[in-house]
Design a protein around this motif. Structure first.
Motif, PDB file in Angstrom:
ATOM      1  N   GLU B 306       0.858  -1.196   0.000  1.00 20.66           N
ATOM      2  CA  GLU B 306       0.000   0.000   0.000  1.00 20.66           C
ATOM      3  C   GLU B 306       0.896   1.249   0.000  1.00 20.66           C
ATOM      4  N   TYR B 373       4.101   7.763   5.064  1.00 23.86           N
ATOM      5  CA  TYR B 373       4.134   6.311   4.797  1.00 23.86           C
ATOM      6  C   TYR B 373       5.555   5.784   4.944  1.00 23.86           C
ATOM      7  N   GLY B 439      -2.873  16.192  -1.253  1.00 22.86           N
ATOM      8  CA  GLY B 439      -2.311  16.858  -0.072  1.00 22.86           C
ATOM      9  C   GLY B 439      -3.372  17.027   1.000  1.00 22.86           C
ATOM     10  N   PHE B 440      -4.530  17.582   0.572  1.00 21.31           N
ATOM     11  CA  PHE B 440      -5.538  17.898   1.609  1.00 21.31           C
ATOM     12  C   PHE B 440      -6.426  16.695   1.890  1.00 21.31           C
ATOM     13  N   PRO B 442      -5.900  12.946   1.334  1.00 22.98           N
ATOM     14  CA  PRO B 442      -5.195  11.751   0.830  1.00 22.98           C
ATOM     15  C   PRO B 442      -6.090  10.522   0.805  1.00 22.98           C
ATOM     16  N   LEU B 443      -7.266  10.618   1.438  1.00 24.03           N
ATOM     17  CA  LEU B 443      -8.151   9.439   1.507  1.00 24.03           C
ATOM     18  C   LEU B 443      -8.480   8.932   0.104  1.00 24.03           C
ATOM     19  N   ILE B 446      -5.783   6.727  -1.112  1.00 23.23           N
ATOM     20  CA  ILE B 446      -5.634   5.532  -0.252  1.00 23.23           C
ATOM     21  C   ILE B 446      -6.729   4.516  -0.590  1.00 23.23           C
TER      22      ILE B 446
END
Lengths: 653, 456, 480, 102
Positions: B306, B373, B439-440, B442-443, B446
């Motif tokens: 990931e 990460y 940046g603001f 990231p979800l 992901i």
């Protein structure tokens, strides 16, 4: 009655705020009016309090709390107390302050309005600070006042901002007193931590419970702090050079009130010092030593203001001696009387020197008996009180009380008493030497004698006080809880004879002045005075070599112009004070060496060198990228070889 | 071949057809646009197909090609950023074959990400290398020829080493597909070492990194973007697959990868410290970022795949934006040329700066989460030395990124950038949006990465 | 939701200022309006806040897979520091009314963004969001110095940025180390506080955290960035640097070290006090040697911040209260001095003490202001600085008295540099002949700061009361 | 094919590879470097044949064919580059092609 106390310093504080912080344009008359008016109000307020107190209503020591600060479980209260000490000292400070301000109104009237306004602002702030110190019942208010008067003395000494000598003297005064103040702060903090409260009465009650091992350092630190402010031996170098300030400043701050703040603090903490006899003994010895040496130095002076500065130092030496041997009441009485006649001497000397075109040399005052008759006679009365002529002046009664206390203080009493009497003789000599010189015939400089109510009234008032307040001395001592000591008649007789002998010696020295010059020359080579030259060669010469090495070439120039100027002027100021001169020279050497060593901020250079090293590393590393195919494939081949070796190594298992 | 298998291979087919048509059209039509359109459609269709197949269960195609989440993410990634590189691959007098080569690179990358067998691994690698050699040489200037010649010689050597490695492993284990690579003989270890060397060359890790800065400086920016983004991502995913499927001798593989990673972080950052030339600095920064990715791969912490996919997702738009902006500033933009760019060309200046910000790992842009990460992987795998080196690398990197980041805003007198094409503006806005979005929030990335990985 | 508004208002103010540009000072009024609105909201939340441990709390998930959530909480300490941040922002805008002319829209945007990032630092209790704002703060302040500074502004700004950013990475590593200790990876400071870590691990993590805090607190040997950054920044830049950025370092140390690593702090406390005392002396002595007025004040900030470090490291009730009061006092006195020196530089184009002087004659109001704040600099009782330093020293006396004496010696050094600054500027002959006296705007700002210093100086209960509960949380349980 | 024969063949293959790498490092001519590249590629080709024979399956020869195609493609592109470099730089020395550095 006690609730009136907090309002006493308020008017002076308002005077300061109005003059300094309010951005209005004020005319000269208004400035003088506000300045003097704000200084008189505290005296008016203190008088009724004093009268009520004399009537016996204030023995209880009522305490008025102004505000409380809660820090964790501690509730620190800022409070003022109404007890004999604060009343007596309060009245002295207020009255002397008011009189000096009235005199200053006239004396300083020719100054430009901007400077005048600054002068009165700082004088009022000083008065407020001094009253706070005197009336304080807790440590916080005391230290607040303590530091404010220190700062005001800096601003007032450096009043003539254009003269580098005055500014340097102001800085020296502030730095030296600040060193003592930090010791005092440390002492008070330790005391606070030991007793858990900031109130004086709570602290003094808790003194018994502190073990001796803790009490000695606390008492020692507080003693050093107090003596530093009162310009005793190790810290005395700033007082003579503080004479660079205007005369009313020297009259109020550096003779009557500020320098005595240390004595007032010691009187308030008398039970603490009673519990630590060794420290009190040291204090007494220090006091006596200061009294003797200062009197001797005063004798050698050629400038009247410096002479009076050294005489203040020696009189405070007497008070510290009285405190050391455990007679706070006598010391307090002498403080009150001394404040009166010393400010009288300064004011009258101011007028006489004004008559001699502002020259404060003793020779220049010759013949001022005819030029300034009023100033001369008031100066004579002041000198009499200083010398302590028997029965006539108040000085004698307070000095007798102190000498009595010294005599009856245990087995060391008699030798101490003898030395004290010798000092009294010297005092008589140097005070009357000026009077006789001034009385002599001199060129009449055809300057109109300086008259006017604002000058006349303070002088006469102080002169009357200097004479009549003698009868109050016994009442003062009893009022403060001390017991006037009964002296055997021999001791009183000798005590009376000493000042007269002093006067005779002064007369003799004035008639044959060359005697004094021989004495001055002889003293310079005497063993007791040569130690300072030895001290100078060993310490200062060695130190200069060390500072050269430490500072390195770079460090010197950066601050040379700033630090170069003061040492020479300041040293010249302190003529005739050998120990002081050595101390000052070594102090400035130390400061210059230490500051220079750190001037280019070595850590900053370190970081910069690290950054440059990175840059140089890049220069070397980036050259391996030669761009030729052969070298780049060599990188490849080395990579293969490395990995194969690594594989071969790990494959054994 | 069942329908599912065909559907699985359809994106590769689309890429191949696009490339062939582009090649055919080149000599026939006069205008160069036709070939570009053909290649572009091929890339776009492949990307679309990949995204459409997101939910489809994996179809077993046999040993040569495994169709799982990694392959799909890799193919979509290669197609998308191949298209981006094609947009600003515009060099004066470029031959009409360039678009075809871009499609071929994307095809090679797609096959590499799906490779489950040594043959497809080799084919993918070689497809990418040969097309890149040709792409580097296209401007036919002295520098371009030099860059492509160097890449040719060194990639030849690296491929030879990698093949020898595979041969040795084959000799030891008797199997050519990854799951079959199990064993612990000396030949197996030597083979793995050579295989790692070959892959490290394409991944531009430390001792094998020499070609990258020259390629970024000499080659056209579009080709550099392909080499820096598409080929690197494909190799990373291949190594990820090797990690999971093949049982390579453990102390050698991960420790070797970690050492190479740490070396390239240090070399990349130190060499870039005082670089004046923007493309050359970007070349060194890709070496540093390959080092960071290699560290994550070597750490073996639980969420490695990931982390790697997320890092690649953040890294691609940033590098593309910076390369596109530098392409616009002429063949060799220096630091001084950037002065005052913000006033003349605000879009280029902001996208260049934000791209550099993301590469530097500063909080505003996506790079910050990528660095999270990296730190998380290193901390969880208790590899404290790598963590220290990563921090030192980040600190050094900070210095040269910020020099270029602040240049457009101060002073004036920079060069006059070339006139801008319509698509370039679109690309810059797309990349800028991607960086700020990651940046603001990231979800978004992901969830995409996790859903891709969920397909086993 | 009020807390989110606190954070977003200055940010949007910044964007508005940037877009409105400097036509008819629109950007200046917009930034003042947004900062004033922030202050208003703050006062409303503090007044209306529930009187438990926290005045207000808000918790929204941001990146759940990582366990990162926007976890804002406001208590006395953060309220005081945010109030100062917004207040100094307004003062910064007013101070640069004439000074900043070239693209002032971007200037005010950067100013508002720095304030908003600082507010973010003071509010966030999620360690990662804390690190996020900690780093985000650097960029706008970097721009403030690099674009509108004087002299070698770019290299000073770069030095500032590298120092703080590298330290920021240290903080990140620390945060990650701590977060990975929890069984499920979370960055919530409260859950991490309950974690029982072994003492050596706590010491290591505290070192990581304190590396970042000490660099931003500019304690020697990490202070090298401060003098250049402060000296070459524009007036508003220096005010923000001194008033806001130094405070974030102090706040981080004050809030997180006792909360997350109590045993670690216990082990490192003596070293902290020693470093603080040595640093304070070093800062003071170097300040005495300076010839540039602004650089002198910068080094005094180094000394004052070391005193805050000593206060926090001592961990006793008095020392902590002293540290907080010292933080507030330093914000007032340092920004006022920067304001005055900036105004003097505007008029005489020089900051060299050897050339300045004679303010007494030409500008009495200027001299009065300098006298007041120089006495604050040398910790005159009655000003907030004295209360802060005295409380810290009393606290350290309880812990170990040799360091306390060392700390007390800083009071002596403070007199030397206090008088040097005062003498250099006000006394002596008036060398630059005509110096315009303070304008009404400058007087307004100086008077507010003076009122603040004297009020806290005479009645520190206002600050200590507000911060009370935060103090109890920060107590290190090794002393009664 | 016995194990020892396999290792023998492997050593020969490694030798071929090594000579190829050395050839690229030692000779400065572009043509010679290309030739050396071919020699290096022939190493793995031999290795694949030997491994295939040892394990008795045809995959080794499959890989050999792939290696041959790569070698051919590589040489073609290499020679094209060689001609272009000789025209633009006027020399066939690989050091003439070293402008990109630093």
């Amino acid at each position: 009655m006690a609730s009136l106390l907090p309002f006493v310093p308020v008017s002076a504080l308002l005077g300061f705020v109005l003059l300094a912080l309010v951005p209005l344009r004020l005319r000269r008359g208004v400035v003088i009016g506000v300045g003097v008016g704000a200084a008189i109000v505290p005296a008016l307020l203190m008088l009724p309090v004093g009268i009520v107190c004399v009537g016996g209503a204030c023995e209880t020591g009522a305490v008025v709390t102004i505000l409380t600060i809660h820090v964790g479980q501690l509730a620190a209260q800022i409070a003022m107390s109404l007890d004999p000490l604060s009343v007596v000292a309060g009245i002295t400070v207020a009255v002397v302050g008011a009189l000096v301000m009235i005199y200053a109104g006239a004396y300083m009237s020719e100054e430009p309005v901007g400077d005048l306004r600054r002068f009165f602002a700082y004088m009022n702030l000083f008065l407020a600070g001094m009253l706070a110190v005197v009336l304080a019942a807790d440590v916080l208010l005391l230290f607040l006042g303590w530091e404010t008067i220190g700062l005001c003395s800096f601003f007032l000494i450096a009043y003539y901002t254009k003269r580098p000598k005055a500014v340097a003297a102001g800085t020296k005064a502030l730095v030296t007193t600040r060193v003592a103040d930090t010791m005092l702060l440390a002492g008070l903090m330790l005391l606070f931590l030991a007793t858990g409260t900031t109130r004086f009465d709570g602290m003094l009650a808790g003194v018994g419970s502190i073990d001796a091992w803790h009490l000695a350092p606390i008492a020692g630190l507080i003693a050093i702090g107090a003596l530093g402010k009162s310009a005793q031996i190790p810290f005395h170098t700033w007082l003579p050079s503080a004479m660079a300030g205007p005369t009313p400043v020297s009259a109020l701050l550096h003779s009557a009130t500020m320098v005595a703040a240390g004595v007032i603090l010691l009187v308030r903490l008398a039970p603490l010092f009673a519990a630590v006899p060794e420290i009190s003994a040291c204090v007494a010895v220090l006091g006596l030593a200061t009294a003797m040496l200062a009197a001797l130095a005063a004798l050698l002076q050629t400038d009247v203001k410096k002479l009076l500065a050294f005489s203040t130092m020696s009189q405070i030496g007497f008070m510290v001696l009285a405190l050391g041997i455990g007679a706070p009441a006598a010391a307090l009485a002498h403080f009150a009387i001394h404040a009166v006649f010393k400010s009288l001497l300064f004011l009258s000397a101011g007028i006489m020197s004004h008559g001699a075109h502002g020259d404060t040399g003793i020779e220049a005052l010759r013949g001022s008996r005819r030029r300034q008759p009023l100033a001369f006679w008031t100066f004579a009365i002041g000198a009499a009180a200083l010398a302590g002529l028997p029965l006539v002046t108040a000085g004698w009664y307070s000095k007798e009380a102190m000498l009595g206390a010294v005599l009856s203080s245990g087995l060391w009493g008699v030798p101490l008493w003898a030395l004290a009497v010798a000092a009294v003789v010297l005092t008589g000599t140097y005070s009357f030497r000026v009077v006789f010189v001034a009385a002599g015939r001199g060129p009449d400089k055809s300057i109109a004698p300086w008259e006017g109510l604002a000058v006349w009234a303070p002088l006469v008032a102080l002169a009357v006080l200097a004479v009549l307040s003698g009868f109050l001395v016994d009442a003062l001592i009893r009022f403060d809880g001390g017991t006037p000591s009964e002296l055997p008649w021999i001791a009183t007789l000798l005590g009376a004879a000493a000042p007269l002998a002093g006067v005779a010696l002064a007369r003799h020295l004035v008639v044959y002045p060359q005697l004094l010059d021989q004495l001055r020359a002889k003293l310079r080579h005497r063993k007791v005075f040569r130690i300072d030259s030895l001290y100078y060669f060993i310490l200062v010469r060695g130190f200069r070599k060390l500072s050269q090495v430490m500072a390195g070439p770079g460090g010197e120039q950066a601050i040379a112009p700033v630090l170069e100027a003061p040492p020479i002027d300041v040293v010249k100021l302190v003529a005739g004070d050998p120990i002081g001169r050595a101390l000052v020279a070594s102090a400035t050497r130390l400061v210059k060496a230490v500051v220079a060593a750190f001037d280019p901020d070595r850590i900053d250079l370190l970081w910069m060198r690290f950054a440059r090293a990175l840059g140089r590393a890049w220069e070397h590393v980036h050259r391996i990228q030669t761009g030729r195919v052969r070298d780049q494939s060599l990188g490849l081949a080395l990579g293969f070889a490395g990995l194969l070796l690594f594989a071969w190594g790990t494959s054994w298992r | 071949m069942t329908a599912a298998q065909l559907f699985a291979l359809s994106p590769l087919a689309a890429l191949a057809i696009g490339a062939v048509i582009a090649m055919l059209l080149a000599p026939v039509t006069q205008s160069a646009a036709a070939a570009r359109i053909a290649a572009a459609t091929g890339l776009a269709v492949a990307a679309l197909l990949e995204i459409l197949r997101a939910g489809v269960p994996p179809a077993p195609i046999g040993a040569l090609f495994t169709d799982d989440g990694l392959a799909r993410y890799g193919t979509a990634y290669a197609a998308l950023f191949g298209l981006a590189a094609l947009v600003f691959l515009r060099v004066a007098g470029v031959a009409k074959e360039a678009p075809a080569l871009v499609a071929l690179v994307a095809l090679g990358a797609a096959s590499l990400t799906g490779a489950g067998h040594a043959a497809t691994l080799f084919l993918g690698l070689e497809l990418i290398s040969l097309s890149l050699i040709a792409l580097f040489a296209f401007p036919l200037t002295g520098m371009a020829l030099e860059a492509s010649y160097k890449f040719l010689v060194m990639s030849g050597l690296a491929t030879a080493a990698q093949l020898l490695g595979v041969a040795l492993i084959y000799a030891e284990t008797g199997a050519l597909d990854f799951p079959g690579w199990v064993g612990h003989g000396p030949l197996f270890a030597l083979g793995t070492a050579l295989l790692l060397a070959g892959l490290a060359f394409k991944f531009s890790l430390a001792p094998f990194h020499m070609w990258t800065p020259d390629a970024f400086q000499g080659a056209p920016a579009g080709a550099a973007a392909l080499a820096g983004v598409v080929s690197k991502a494909a190799v990373a995913i291949a190594i990820l697959r090797l990690n999971s499927e093949a049982q390579l001798p453990q102390p050698l593989w991960s420790a070797g990868l970690a050492t190479l990673g740490a070396a390239s972080v240090l070399v990349g950052n130190v060499l870039a410290l005082r670089q004046q030339l923007l493309p050359r600095m970007l070349g060194y920064s890709t070496i540093a970022h390959s080092g960071y990715i290699a560290m994550i791969l070597a750490s073996g912490a639980p969420g490695t795949s990931e982390a790697v996919l997320f890092y690649l997702g953040i890294y691609a738009p940033a590098l593309t934006a910076t390369l596109c902006a530098s392409a616009m500033l002429g063949p060799a933009p220096m630091l001084e040329d950037l002065r005052g760019l913000a006033r003349k060309r605000p879009l280029e200046a902001t996208s260049l700066s934000v791209g550099l910000l993301s590469l530097a790992g500063l909080p505003v842009a996506g790079g910050f989460v990528a660095k999270l990460y990296l730190f998380k992987a290193l901390v969880q795998s208790e590899s404290w030395i790598l963590l220290a080196i990563a921090m030192v690398g980040a600190a050094l990197g900070f210095y040269y990124y910020i020099r270029f980041f602040t240049a457009p805003f101060f002073g004036h007198g920079g060069i006059e950038p070339a006139p801008r094409h319509r698509f370039d503006r679109l690309l810059l806005i797309f990349c800028f949006g991607l960086i700020m979005l990651f940046g603001f929030e990231p979800l978004v990335l992901i969830t995409a990465v996790n859903s891709a990985l969920a397909v086993r | 939701m009020a807390l989110i508004a606190l954070l977003l208002l200055p940010m949007f103010g910044g964007f508005a200022a940037y877009f409105l540009g400097s036509r008819r000072d629109a950007d200046r009024w917009v930034s003042i309006a947004s900062l004033a609105a922030t202050l208003a909201i703050l006062i409303v939340t503090v007044a209306g806040g529930d009187d438990g441990r926290w005045l207000a709390k808000v918790d929204l998930p941001w990146v759940p897979s990582f366990g990162i959530s926007i976890n804002f909480a406001l208590d006395g300490l953060s309220a005081a520091l945010i109030g100062i941040a917004a207040g100094l922002g307004i003062i910064g805008v007013m101070a640069s009314w004439h000074e900043i002319k070239v693209d002032s829209g971007l200037f005010h945007a950067c100013l508002c963004w720095t304030v908003s990032a600082t507010i973010g630092v003071f509010l966030s209790f999620d360690l990662l969001v804390f690190a996020f704002f900690w780093e985000a703060q650097l960029i706008p302040s970097f721009m403030l110095i690099a674009v509108w500074g004087h002299g070698a502004k770019e290299s000073a700004a770069l030095k500032f940025l590298i120092f703080n950013a590298v330290a920021g990475f240290g903080l990140l590593a620390g945060v990650f180390g701590l977060a990975s200790m929890a069984d499920t990876m979370t960055f919530n400071a409260f859950t991490l506080a309950e974690l029982k870590l072994s003492t050596p691990m706590q010491v290591w993590l505290l070192l990581g955290f304190s590396l970042a805090f000490l660099v931003k607190l500019s304690v020697p040997p990490f202070h090298a960035w401060l003098p250049d950054a402060h000296t070459l920044a524009p007036t508003a830049g220096s005010i923000l640097l001194a008033g806001l950025l130094l405070k974030t370092g102090a706040y981080g140390l004050f809030r997180f070290s006792p909360m997350l690593f109590p045993d670690g702090l216990l082990v490192l406390a003596p070293y902290g006090i020693a470093l603080g005392a040595a640093g304070a002396l070093y800062g003071g002595v170097v300040a005495c040697g300076q010839t540039d007025a602004k650089r002198l004040v910068a080094y005094t900030s180094v000394a004052h911040m070391c005193i805050v470090l000593m206060g926090v490291a001592a961990g006793v009730e008095y020392a902590l209260a002293g540290a907080v009061v010292e933080m507030v006092a330093h914000s007032f006195s340092a920004s006022a001095l920067f304001l005055l020196i900036g105004a003097l530089y505007e008029r005489t184009q020089t900051r060299d003490l050897r050339e300045l002087g004679g303010l007494q004659q030409s500008a009495p109001k200027f001299a009065a202001a300098f006298a007041l704040f120089c006495s604050a600099l040398l910790a005159l009782p009655g000003t907030a600085n004295f209360v802060g330093e005295a409380l810290v020293v009393v606290g350290i006396f309880q812990v170990n008295w040799p360091f306390a004496l060392l700390a007390l010696s800083t009071l002596i050094v403070s007199v030397v540099y206090g008088t040097r600054l005062l003498k250099g500027v006000t006394f002596g002959a008036a060398s630059p002949a005509v110096v315009r006296d303070l304008g009404w705007r400058e007087i307004a700002t100086v008077l507010t700061l003076a009122a603040g210093t004297i009020a806290v100086g005479l009645y520190p209960q206002s600050v200590i009361g507000l911060v009370g509960p935060a103090l109890k949380a920060a107590l290190v349980p090794h002393l009664p | 094919m016995t194990g020892t024969a396999l290792t023998g063949m492997m050593i020969v293959a490694a030798g071929l590879f090594a000579t190829g790498v050395f050839g690229v490092l030692a000779r400065r001519g572009i043509l010679f470097q290309l030739i050396a590249l071919e020699v290096a590629l022939s190493g793995p080709a031999l290795a694949f044949i030997a491994a295939g024979a040892y394990h008795g399956d045809a995959e080794g020869q499959g890989m050999f064919v792939l290696v041959l195609t790569l070698a051919a493609a590589e040489v073609a592109v290499g020679l094209a580059l060689f001609l272009r470099i000789r025209r633009s730089k006027g020399s066939d020395d690989s050091d003439a092609v070293s402008g990109l550095k630093g």
